[in-house]
Design a protein around this motif. Structure first.
Motif, PDB file in Angstrom:
ATOM      1  N   THR A 127       0.832  -1.197   0.000  1.00 40.54           N
ATOM      2  CA  THR A 127       0.000   0.000   0.000  1.00 40.54           C
ATOM      3  C   THR A 127       0.871   1.254   0.000  1.00 40.54           C
ATOM      4  OG1 THR A 127      -1.678  -1.213   1.231  1.00 40.54           O
ATOM      5  CG2 THR A 127      -1.875   1.172   1.191  1.00 40.54           C
ATOM      6  N   ALA A 128       1.951   1.235   0.777  1.00 40.86           N
ATOM      7  CA  ALA A 128       2.870   2.373   0.804  1.00 40.86           C
ATOM      8  C   ALA A 128       3.468   2.617  -0.579  1.00 40.86           C
ATOM      9  CB  ALA A 128       3.975   2.126   1.836  1.00 40.86           C
ATOM     10  N   LEU A 129       3.699   1.531  -1.332  1.00 48.19           N
ATOM     11  CA  LEU A 129       4.225   1.681  -2.685  1.00 48.19           C
ATOM     12  C   LEU A 129       3.201   2.356  -3.586  1.00 48.19           C
ATOM     13  CD1 LEU A 129       6.596   1.121  -4.544  1.00 48.19           C
ATOM     14  CD2 LEU A 129       5.597  -1.122  -5.046  1.00 48.19           C
ATOM     15  N   LEU A 130       1.931   1.992  -3.443  1.00 49.02           N
ATOM     16  CA  LEU A 130       0.866   2.663  -4.202  1.00 49.02           C
ATOM     17  C   LEU A 130       0.848   4.158  -3.910  1.00 49.02           C
ATOM     18  CD1 LEU A 130      -2.301   0.353  -4.027  1.00 49.02           C
ATOM     19  CD2 LEU A 130      -0.984   0.959  -6.061  1.00 49.02           C
ATOM     20  N   GLU A 131       1.072   4.519  -2.650  1.00 46.55           N
ATOM     21  CA  GLU A 131       1.063   5.931  -2.262  1.00 46.55           C
ATOM     22  C   GLU A 131       2.140   6.724  -2.994  1.00 46.55           C
ATOM     23  OE1 GLU A 131      -0.696   6.301   2.243  1.00 46.55           O
ATOM     24  OE2 GLU A 131       1.457   6.010   1.993  1.00 46.55           O
ATOM     25  N   THR A 132       3.282   6.092  -3.231  1.00 36.87           N
ATOM     26  CA  THR A 132       4.377   6.817  -3.894  1.00 36.87           C
ATOM     27  C   THR A 132       4.037   7.164  -5.334  1.00 36.87           C
ATOM     28  OG1 THR A 132       5.528   4.815  -4.677  1.00 36.87           O
ATOM     29  CG2 THR A 132       6.051   5.600  -2.449  1.00 36.87           C
ATOM     30  N   GLU A 133       3.032   6.498  -5.900  1.00 36.67           N
ATOM     31  CA  GLU A 133       2.649   6.737  -7.291  1.00 36.67           C
ATOM     32  C   GLU A 133       1.395   7.612  -7.397  1.00 36.67           C
ATOM     33  OE1 GLU A 133       2.019   2.758  -8.580  1.00 36.67           O
ATOM     34  OE2 GLU A 133       4.151   2.208  -8.504  1.00 36.67           O
ATOM     35  N   ALA A 134       0.946   8.168  -6.287  1.00 31.28           N
ATOM     36  CA  ALA A 134      -0.349   8.860  -6.269  1.00 31.28           C
ATOM     37  C   ALA A 134      -0.235  10.336  -6.618  1.00 31.28           C
ATOM     38  CB  ALA A 134      -0.986   8.712  -4.901  1.00 31.28           C
ATOM     39  N   LEU A 135      -1.176  10.799  -7.451  1.00 39.39           N
ATOM     40  CA  LEU A 135      -1.332  12.227  -7.712  1.00 39.39           C
ATOM     41  C   LEU A 135      -2.268  12.854  -6.688  1.00 39.39           C
ATOM     42  CD1 LEU A 135      -1.720  12.489 -11.594  1.00 39.39           C
ATOM     43  CD2 LEU A 135       0.197  13.290 -10.204  1.00 39.39           C
ATOM     44  N   SER A 136      -3.203  12.042  -6.172  1.00 42.14           N
ATOM     45  CA  SER A 136      -4.107  12.529  -5.135  1.00 42.14           C
ATOM     46  C   SER A 136      -4.370  11.413  -4.137  1.00 42.14           C
ATOM     47  CB  SER A 136      -5.432  13.016  -5.729  1.00 42.14           C
ATOM     48  OG  SER A 136      -6.145  11.956  -6.348  1.00 42.14           O
ATOM     49  N   ARG A 137      -4.578  11.811  -2.895  1.00 43.82           N
ATOM     50  CA  ARG A 137      -4.841  10.854  -1.821  1.00 43.82           C
ATOM     51  C   ARG A 137      -5.900  11.456  -0.899  1.00 43.82           C
ATOM     52  NH1 ARG A 137      -3.846   9.512   3.403  1.00 43.82           N
ATOM     53  NH2 ARG A 137      -3.097   7.409   3.909  1.00 43.82           N
ATOM     54  N   PHE A 138      -7.069  10.844  -0.879  1.00 41.32           N
ATOM     55  CA  PHE A 138      -8.165  11.295  -0.027  1.00 41.32           C
ATOM     56  C   PHE A 138      -8.406  10.228   1.030  1.00 41.32           C
ATOM     57  CE2 PHE A 138     -10.282  13.462  -3.964  1.00 41.32           C
ATOM     58  CZ  PHE A 138      -9.237  14.385  -4.002  1.00 41.32           C
ATOM     59  N   SER A 139      -8.560  10.632   2.292  1.00 42.84           N
ATOM     60  CA  SER A 139      -8.735   9.631   3.344  1.00 42.84           C
ATOM     61  C   SER A 139      -9.779  10.063   4.369  1.00 42.84           C
ATOM     62  CB  SER A 139      -7.405   9.348   4.054  1.00 42.84           C
ATOM     63  OG  SER A 139      -6.966  10.489   4.781  1.00 42.84           O
ATOM     64  N   TYR A 140     -10.370   9.067   5.006  1.00 40.72           N
ATOM     65  CA  TYR A 140     -11.269   9.284   6.139  1.00 40.72           C
ATOM     66  C   TYR A 140     -10.766   8.423   7.281  1.00 40.72           C
ATOM     67  CZ  TYR A 140     -15.179   8.489   9.286  1.00 40.72           C
ATOM     68  OH  TYR A 140     -15.950   8.356  10.423  1.00 40.72           O
ATOM     69  N   GLU A 141     -10.563   9.027   8.454  1.00 43.15           N
ATOM     70  CA  GLU A 141     -10.032   8.321   9.616  1.00 43.15           C
ATOM     71  C   GLU A 141     -10.916   8.596  10.830  1.00 43.15           C
ATOM     72  OE1 GLU A 141      -8.788   6.093  12.018  1.00 43.15           O
ATOM     73  OE2 GLU A 141      -7.422   6.015  10.290  1.00 43.15           O
ATOM     74  N   PRO A 142     -11.583   7.562  11.353  1.00 48.00           N
ATOM     75  CA  PRO A 142     -12.491   7.776  12.481  1.00 48.00           C
ATOM     76  C   PRO A 142     -11.857   7.681  13.870  1.00 48.00           C
ATOM     77  CG  PRO A 142     -12.738   5.555  11.653  1.00 48.00           C
ATOM     78  CD  PRO A 142     -11.730   6.228  10.765  1.00 48.00           C
ATOM     79  N   LEU A 143     -10.668   7.066  13.983  1.00 44.39           N
ATOM     80  CA  LEU A 143     -10.145   6.734  15.312  1.00 44.39           C
ATOM     81  C   LEU A 143      -8.874   7.460  15.707  1.00 44.39           C
ATOM     82  CD1 LEU A 143     -10.705   2.858  15.244  1.00 44.39           C
ATOM     83  CD2 LEU A 143     -12.150   4.607  16.312  1.00 44.39           C
TER      84      LEU A 143
END
Length: 283
Positions: free
Chosen positions: A102-118
């Motif tokens: 997953t961290a490798l996917l992040e390195t290739e991202a133009l955008s990253r949207f996240s929702y974190e409840p905790l």
């Protein structure tokens, strides 16, 4: 272990005692370059400001090289970047195995949207906050593993400031996650101040989902939406060391719609900053 890019849930046990392969490969390359330069481990250590034991540990793959070690060794051995080019892989290998793809996917991202409840998202955590979280892990992690994972988490935050590609980040975080005192009030005050500082960057937006909102479209759990350089979209969900990555466009589209609704339900960026400022004053 199955590759998480296949869109399946993956459960990975904690790392075994064997070091990651990239650490061993780095160590063998370091040893080769050192011998070519006609230096002993002691002389290399003296030249770069590290002890004999530290150099030996890195060469044997027992511990990862820090960035400062790599930069100094590359220069001292005239390696012309041969060691530095491995550093990102060395850092990524400090992460838990379930998260590395997953961290490798992040390195290739133009955008990253996240929702974190905790929790405060890892990309926005301070060192003290990350340390407190990892020290609360059960079963307990040994001190060296905690140190490595904190270092890896902080190194991963370079994504926030890199220019190629220049990534857009949107974080939606539950108000309750910011009110949970992790470590101590001093740790939380530092963490909240850090969030306010991060919000000043043009590529980062932080929205708080207020507790008074009640039921909303994100209560099924956390999620991260990624769009890669080639405009492919992925969604990953992590819970209790289980990671699911989806790339089927019909499924991904539903997550994107859900996230769009979350953005309308959360406080806007200005309101979110004012709420965080009030939280700081309450600590």
């Amino acid at each position: 272990m199955r590759d998480t890019r296949n869109g399946r849930a993956v459960r990975v046990k904690e790392d075994s005692g064997d070091p990651p392969g990239v650490w061993s490969a780095y160590g063998r390359l370091l040893q080769h370059l050192r011998k070519q330069a006609g230096l002993s481990q002691q002389k290399l250590g003296d030249a770069i400001g590290y002890s004999l034991e530290q150099v030996a540990s890195v060469e044997q793959g027992r511990r990862p090289a820090k960035a400062t070690f790599t930069i100094a060794a590359d220069r001292a051995l005239g390696a012309r970047g041969a060691l530095e080019v491995l550093q990102d892989d060395v850092e990524r290998a400090k992460l838990p195995r379930f998260f590395r793809n997953t961290a490798l996917l992040e390195t290739e991202a133009l955008s990253r949207f996240s929702y974190e409840p905790l929790l405060v998202p890892g990309l926005l955590q301070t060192e003290s906050y990350a340390q407190a979280l990892l020290e609360a892990h059960f079963p307990p992690l040994d001190e060296e593993t905690v140190e490595q994972r904190v270092a890896a988490r902080l190194a991963r935050q370079a994504l926030l400031t890199r220019r190629n590609p220049f990534t857009i980040f949107v974080f939606i975080v539950e108000e309750g996650a910011l009110r949970r005192v992790v470590g101590s009030k001093a740790v939380m005050r530092e963490q909240l101040d850090h969030l306010l500082s991060c919000c000043q960057r043009r590529n980062i937006e932080l929205q708080i989902m207020p507790t008074v909102r009640g039921a909303h479209s994100g209560l099924n759990g956390p999620m991260v939406l990624l769009e890669s350089i080639d405009r492919r979209r992925h969604v990953y969900v992590e819970a209790q060391d289980v990671v699911t990555v989806r790339s089927d466009q019909d499924e991904v589209s539903e997550f994107w719609l859900r996230y769009g609704m979350l953005r309308t339900q959360a406080l806007n960026t200005e309101e979110s900053s004012r709420l965080i400022e009030r939280m700081v004053g309450e600590l």
